[in-house]
Design an enzyme around this catalytic site. Structure first.
Site, mmCIF file in Angstrom:
data_model
loop_
_atom_site.group_PDB
_atom_site.id
_atom_site.type_symbol
_atom_site.label_atom_id
_atom_site.label_comp_id
_atom_site.label_asym_id
_atom_site.label_seq_id
_atom_site.Cartn_x
_atom_site.Cartn_y
_atom_site.Cartn_z
ATOM 1 C CB THR A 102 -6.880 7.171 8.165
ATOM 2 O OG1 THR A 102 -6.017 7.661 9.213
ATOM 3 C CG2 THR A 102 -7.075 8.265 7.122
ATOM 4 C CE LYS B 218 -1.751 -1.938 3.531
ATOM 5 N NZ LYS B 218 -2.509 -2.350 4.749
ATOM 6 N N GLY C 129 -8.236 2.018 10.961
ATOM 7 C CA GLY C 129 -8.763 0.768 10.425
ATOM 8 C C GLY C 129 -8.670 0.622 8.927
ATOM 9 C CB THR C 130 -7.053 2.582 6.205
ATOM 10 O OG1 THR C 130 -5.795 2.681 6.881
ATOM 11 C CG2 THR C 130 -7.801 3.885 6.348
ATOM 12 N N GLY C 131 -6.139 -0.328 6.988
ATOM 13 C CA GLY C 131 -5.476 -1.563 6.579
ATOM 14 C C GLY C 131 -6.343 -2.787 6.796
ATOM 15 C CB CYS C 132 -8.531 -3.776 9.637
ATOM 16 S SG CYS C 132 -7.356 -3.644 10.992
#
Length: 268
Positions: free
Chosen positions: A209, A176, A211-214
């Site tokens: 932002t 990412k 929790g974006t990766g989860c």
């Protein structure tokens, strides 16, 4: 009989609801997959940070995994916060033993507020036991740097890191690009072992932002559960998280959660 696609999240619980198990289940629901969970840790946290982490005993993690295998075998799964080497090894052993497919590994290491979510010895366990089982590995730039031991400050550096992560055993990698500030717009790199694909997004200036990766990894898992190809799943996940960030909920006083409703509402 109707075949309902089932997606499993193996991760920590976020009491604030923005990341971890809670974010994953919301994402599964929004994309049409039936969500299930194996909880690896309980956290006390909110938008201001993580106040406490209580890992679930590995025996209980294993019992949860067995309950899923015995009755609700998933079409796809994602792993998030696994916290310890012992839990990582137990999860990897179960996935390997039962041949679970469509494994999305989000190598969660550090919370938005800076708290460590993965013990130091667990990084090596992640590399040795879990990454070789990954259908898709989804690190951000700092996570990719920690896993490869290489600094990433250019697109070439990101491509080299993707190749190194592929050598660790992951079939496909999405690095990412939100942390790579040389790009005016965030560019994610998808590597399938042969070809590099760049997925460009739109940078949004917002602290909402958490929790974006989860959420991104959960969206990939949901799409894989629905039978979509890996590249299609990543494209959908990219759009899902872009919508979630672009329509903030403005909840809390710190790093607020993304908006899991936004994608489906804007598709209508």
């Amino acid at each position: 009989m109707l075949n309902t696609p089932k997606a499993l999240t193996i991760a920590g619980s976020d009491s604030g609801g923005g990341a971890g198990i809670q974010a994953d289940l919301k994402t599964f629901q929004e994309l049409g997959a039936y969500g299930m969970s194996v909880i690896t840790a309980i956290t006390a946290q909110n938008t201001l940070g993580v106040q406490e982490i209580h890992p679930v005993p590995v025996e209980m993690v294993m019992k949860q995994l067995k309950s899923i295998e015995d009755d609700l075998r998933p079409e796809a799964l994602k792993t998030g916060m696994l916290f310890s080497a012992e839990i990582i090894e137990a999860v990897a052993a179960h996935i390997r033993k039962h041949g679970w497919k469509n494994v999305v590994v989000d190598p969660v290491m550090i919370a938005k507020g800076g708290a460590d979510l993965l013990q130091e010895d667990a990084v090596e366990a992640l590399k040795k036991h879990l990454i070789p089982l990954a259908t898709i590995l989804t690190p951000n730039i700092p996570e990719a740097e920690r896993l490869t031991g290489k600094s990433i400050c250019s697109r070439k550096g990101r491509e080299d890191a993707a190749k190194l992560l592929h050598e660790l055993g992951a079939r496909m990698i999405v690095i990412k690009g939100g942390h790579l500030t040389l790009d005016k717009a965030p560019v994610d790199l998808f590597y399938d072992g042969e070809h590099m694909h760049e997925l460009q997004g739109r940078r949004v200036d917002t602290p909402q932002t958490h929790g974006t990766g989860c959420t991104f990894a959960a969206a990939i898992a949901a799409e894989l559960a629905l039978g979509k190809t890996p590249l299609h799943a990543v494209h959908t996940a990219k759009t899902f998280i872009q919508e979630a960030i672009s329509h903030p909920l403005h909840i809390g006083s710190g790093h607020g959660p993304t908006n899991h409703w936004a994608y489906r509402r804007n598709q209508a």
